[in-house]
Design a protein around this motif. Structure first.
Motif, short mmCIF file in Angstrom:
data_model
loop_
_atom_site.label_atom_id
_atom_site.label_comp_id
_atom_site.label_asym_id
_atom_site.label_seq_id
_atom_site.Cartn_x
_atom_site.Cartn_y
_atom_site.Cartn_z
N THR A 358 0.84 -1.19 0.00
CA THR A 358 0.00 0.00 0.00
C THR A 358 0.87 1.25 0.00
N VAL A 359 0.33 2.32 -0.54
CA VAL A 359 1.03 3.60 -0.63
C VAL A 359 0.26 4.62 0.18
N PRO A 360 0.92 5.37 1.07
CA PRO A 360 0.21 6.39 1.85
C PRO A 360 -0.45 7.42 0.94
N VAL A 361 -1.61 7.87 1.35
CA VAL A 361 -2.36 8.86 0.58
C VAL A 361 -1.71 10.23 0.75
N TRP A 362 -1.55 10.93 -0.36
CA TRP A 362 -1.03 12.30 -0.32
C TRP A 362 -1.79 13.15 -1.31
N PRO A 363 -2.24 14.34 -0.94
CA PRO A 363 -2.04 14.97 0.38
C PRO A 363 -2.90 14.30 1.45
N PRO A 364 -2.46 14.34 2.70
CA PRO A 364 -3.18 13.62 3.75
C PRO A 364 -4.54 14.21 4.05
#
Length: 508
Positions: A358-364
């Motif tokens: 999984t890839v962190p969501v950006w912008p948070p």
């Protein structure tokens, strides 16, 4: 009677001149006098100026901070300055808060050279245009500083290759803007010192530029200034994630602004009267008028997800991002922890069928203390948050089985949380969730061990996980399976207390 004059006889001595007829492949050497003269002048300027000394200070000072001071943020985690190419270029820009004032000081010292020697009026009487002499001096100083900056990057790049970092060229704009920033700073310092020829000019410029860069730095005075004003400084914030890169609008806007600063500095350096000095301010005004609207208004828009780095690379049911493609061999395959985790999770109803990074969501966006519901079709892998990169097989397996193949629900605080975020963060709930996730992994492996990447929560979670694990093992096998399945359902929806779902109502 005819007299005959003696005819000259051909010389029998060998000629000392090279004969190109004897060697048809040899071509006469041609030299460009102008290029030779330019190279000689450049070498003289490098020796006479402070460029070599200042570039050496920049080179070794940067390496000392990045390499020897391991306690800095650039030496930890997956965002280390020697882990990925983008991170290497990005962390150098983070240090621009110190390198920029140093370059301004170098330019100011160099700009006072003619004034100190008392040759300003004498040089003004020479027929050569002032811009030619200024171009060589400014070019030598800018070249020395930019070369030192690139050498620091290459030193880190060699280590990135050794660490098998993801190879690409999207770091070039970040590096180029940094090198341009040093050149612009040096030329601006030269121009101001030429305009205000005083021994106090270099220290005053150094302090002013240092305070200006630090005041707008996110790590010092976050949200005190508009983001567009902050981005006029070449110093970037710390690396948030290895999946991010600098947005093109930031690179473009800073390039326009720095070109205007460099042009103003150079024009001030060659200006001979007040009118020329006033006209020299025109480039910086025009560049600001173009750059400020181009730069992002929101801090969260300064950086974007690198789509090429986050593209998935799969082997069977296991997929990782291209950034972590080197991890695929360790996690995939019939004997790898990825497929083993899927086999163990198959004992539960509606089990996942794939393992996916999984890839962190950006912008948070707006920070929320709890994550949204998760998809049930795959087991999520987060090499950065769970510290699974390079971990042994058994620890990777426990990380995949934690929470019965789910991601954590309690969202950790951001690097610089607000007072409201700190107030809403429930550390007790986070500790209980880690304990429940640890017990769920132990149910599949048969052994209770702490999970990687839990940080300071691990100690408190260990105290709760022991009793919960003993209570779970005392139940019949079918009921154990039901409770683990119920924990997975609760973890996917991020509702309820996971430790309570297991049947443990211990201290909260």
């Amino acid at each position: 009677m005819n007299s005959t004059q003696p005819q000259p006889q051909p010389s029998t001595q060998p000629s000392t001149q090279p004969s190109y007829a004897d060697n048809p492949t040899r071509t006469p050497r041609t030299e460009n006098p102008r290029a030779r003269r330019g190279g000689r002048i450049l070498r003289i300027e490098l020796r006479r100026s402070s460029g070599l000394w200042l570039s050496a200070l920049l080179l070794f000072g940067s390496l000392a901070l990045l390499q020897l001071f391991s306690g800095g943020p650039w030496g930890e985690g997956a965002e280390s300055w020697t882990a990925q190419w983008t991170s290497t270029a990005w962390w150098q820009r983070y240090l621009m808060a110190f390198l920029w004032p140093l370059s301004v000081a170098a330019g100011a010292v160099q700009g006072l050279r003619d004034h100190r020697s008392g040759m300003t009026e004498l040089i003004g009487t020479t027929p050569r245009p002032p811009w030619q002499r200024a171009a060589r001096t400014a070019g030598a100083l800018g070249l020395a500083l930019a070369t030192a900056y690139v050498l620091v990057f290459l030193y880190g790049g060699v280590q990135v290759i050794g660490n098998e970092g993801y190879a690409h060229l999207r770091w070039l704009p970040i590096l180029a803007v940094g090198a341009l920033a040093l050149v612009a700073a040096a030329w601006l310092g030269m121009g101001i010192a030429r305009t205000l020829p005083s021994a106090l000019t270099p220290p005053a410029l150094t302090m002013a530029s240092l305070m200006a860069v630090i005041l707008v730095h996110d790590a010092v005075t976050k949200d005190m200034f508009p983001n567009r004003i902050v981005l006029l400084s070449p110093s970037l914030a710390e690396v948030h994630s290895a999946f991010l890169t600098v947005a093109w609008r930031v690179n473009a806007g800073q390039t326009v602004w720095l070109l205007g600063l460099a042009a103003t500095g150079f024009l001030l350096l060659v200006a001979g009267n007040r009118r020329a000095r006033l006209l020299a301010l025109l480039p910086v005004v025009l560049s600001a008028a173009v750059a400020v609207p181009l730069l992002p208004a929101s801090h969260d828009r300064d950086y974007v997800i690198d789509k090429a780095a986050t593209a998935l690379v799969c082997e069977g049911p296991v997929c990782v991002t291209r950034l972590h493609e080197r991890e695929l061999a360790a996690i995939a395959g019939p004997e790898g922890p990825g497929e083993e985790a899927l086999r163990l999770l198959a004992a539960l109803p509606d089990p996942p069928s794939t393992v996916r990074e999984t890839v962190p969501v950006w912008p948070p966006g707006v920070w929320q203390p709890q994550a949204p519901p998760q998809p049930a079709g795959f087991v999520p892998v987060d090499f950065e948050a769970r510290a699974l990169s390079g971990a042994p097989k058994d620890e990777v397996l426990r990380g995949l089985l934690a929470g019965a193949g789910t991601a954590p629900c309690v969202v950790p605080l951001r690097t610089y949380p607000t007072e409201e975020e700190e107030r809403r963060y429930d550390e007790t709930k986070a500790v209980r969730e880690v304990a429940a996730r640890t017990v769920a992994a132990a149910w599949f492996t048969g052994e209770l061990k702490p999970l990687r990447g839990t940080g300071p929560l691990g100690a408190g979670a260990g105290k709760l996980a022991g009793p919960a694990w003993e209570a779970l093992r005392a139940l019949p096998a079918d009921e154990q399976r039901e409770r683990i399945a119920a924990l997975r359902t609760a973890a996917l929806s991020c509702e309820g207390d996971l430790l309570t779902v297991l049947g443990e109502d211990g201290p909260r």
